[in-house]
Write an enzyme that holds these catalytic residues in place. Structure first.
Site, PDB file in Angstrom:
ATOM      1  N   MET A 103      16.478 -12.644 -21.994  1.00 32.43           N
ATOM      2  CA  MET A 103      17.416 -12.086 -21.372  1.00 32.43           C
ATOM      3  C   MET A 103      16.936 -11.340 -20.150  1.00 32.43           C
ATOM      4  O   MET A 103      17.543 -11.521 -19.227  1.00 32.43           O
ATOM      5  CB  MET A 103      18.267 -11.201 -22.175  1.00 32.43           C
ATOM      6  CG  MET A 103      19.154 -11.684 -23.338  1.00 32.43           C
ATOM      7  SD  MET A 103      20.156 -13.029 -22.485  1.00 32.43           S
ATOM      8  CE  MET A 103      21.191 -12.263 -21.187  1.00 32.43           C
ATOM      9  N   GLU A 104      15.842 -10.756 -20.355  1.00 34.09           N
ATOM     10  CA  GLU A 104      14.959 -10.221 -19.198  1.00 34.09           C
ATOM     11  C   GLU A 104      14.610 -11.289 -18.027  1.00 34.09           C
ATOM     12  O   GLU A 104      14.880 -11.007 -16.670  1.00 34.09           O
ATOM     13  CB  GLU A 104      13.701  -9.362 -19.589  1.00 34.09           C
ATOM     14  CG  GLU A 104      14.124  -8.159 -20.486  1.00 34.09           C
ATOM     15  CD  GLU A 104      14.675  -8.293 -21.823  1.00 34.09           C
ATOM     16  OE1 GLU A 104      15.311  -7.425 -22.324  1.00 34.09           O
ATOM     17  OE2 GLU A 104      14.798  -9.488 -22.321  1.00 34.09           O
ATOM     18  N   CYS A 149      21.549  -5.551 -26.130  1.00 32.27           N
ATOM     19  CA  CYS A 149      20.593  -5.914 -25.717  1.00 32.27           C
ATOM     20  C   CYS A 149      19.415  -4.856 -25.870  1.00 32.27           C
ATOM     21  O   CYS A 149      19.664  -3.696 -25.591  1.00 32.27           O
ATOM     22  CB  CYS A 149      20.344  -6.485 -24.163  1.00 32.27           C
ATOM     23  SG  CYS A 149      19.273  -7.721 -24.064  1.00 32.27           S
ATOM     24  N   HIS A 150      18.332  -5.193 -26.571  1.00 41.86           N
ATOM     25  CA  HIS A 150      17.343  -3.996 -26.984  1.00 41.86           C
ATOM     26  C   HIS A 150      16.799  -3.493 -25.613  1.00 41.86           C
ATOM     27  O   HIS A 150      16.351  -4.411 -24.783  1.00 41.86           O
ATOM     28  CB  HIS A 150      16.408  -4.572 -27.774  1.00 41.86           C
ATOM     29  CG  HIS A 150      16.527  -4.735 -29.193  1.00 41.86           C
ATOM     30  ND1 HIS A 150      17.135  -6.023 -29.744  1.00 41.86           N
ATOM     31  CD2 HIS A 150      16.798  -4.104 -30.070  1.00 41.86           C
ATOM     32  CE1 HIS A 150      17.540  -5.888 -30.929  1.00 41.86           C
ATOM     33  NE2 HIS A 150      17.171  -4.787 -31.164  1.00 41.86           N
ATOM     34  N   ASP A 184      23.113 -11.638  -0.896  1.00 45.27           N
ATOM     35  CA  ASP A 184      23.342 -10.518  -0.288  1.00 45.27           C
ATOM     36  C   ASP A 184      22.852 -10.376   1.102  1.00 45.27           C
ATOM     37  O   ASP A 184      23.364 -10.212   2.172  1.00 45.27           O
ATOM     38  CB  ASP A 184      23.161  -9.145  -1.040  1.00 45.27           C
ATOM     39  CG  ASP A 184      23.461  -7.877  -0.433  1.00 45.27           C
ATOM     40  OD1 ASP A 184      24.779  -7.628   0.094  1.00 45.27           O
ATOM     41  OD2 ASP A 184      22.498  -7.289  -0.068  1.00 45.27           O
TER      42      ASP A 184
END
Length: 145
Positions: free
Chosen positions: A100-101, A64-65, A115
């Protein structure tokens, strides 16, 4: 890694969504405690974690860039089914997109909620993560929600 050297620079955006299902006792606790656990503010921490993760996507996803994002926002709300809905919207002016980000930002925000609430129950379910929209590349995309 894909060579983007010949691609044109354009304004690109992407929005992704993750949905987290919390058991009733966790939801009740969050409402009663103003969205706080022993670890702190659940949604505020998830927002910060999601933004930090979106900025680090190039370090997390192979090939991924690495991108310097122009903007990243995360909105968290409850839907009609009392599920936590996390929307991550990312933008950049660049040669490659930011899908993707957005997906990483929404995913890590969901994992952070897990969590922070797992001490109350392990029946938390991250139901889905999906791309809602993207603009600015070869073709735009918009998913019917």
């Amino acid at each position: 890694m894909v060579d983007v050297g010949e691609k044109a620079v354009s304004h690109r955006t992407a929005t992704a969504r993750s949905i987290v299902s919390l058991p009733d006792q966790v939801l009740a606790h969050l409402v009663d405690s103003d969205l706080q656990t022993k670890k702190g503010s659940v949604f505020q921490t998830a927002i910060i974690a999601g933004i930090m993760a979106a900025k680090k996507t190039g370090d997390l996803i192979p090939l991924c860039h690495p991108l310097g994002l122009d903007n990243c926002t995360i909105d968290i709300s409850l839907n009609e089914q009392q599920e936590v809905v996390i929307d991550c919207t990312v933008s950049i002016t660049a040669k490659t997109g930011v899908e993707m980000e957005a997906l990483v930002g929404a995913s890590i925000a969901a994992l952070t909620i897990y969590d922070m609430c797992k001490a109350m129950s392990h029946d938390i379910v991250i139901k889905e993560t999906k791309l809602l929209s993207k603009t600015g590349g070869k073709r735009d995309f918009r998913r019917e929600q």
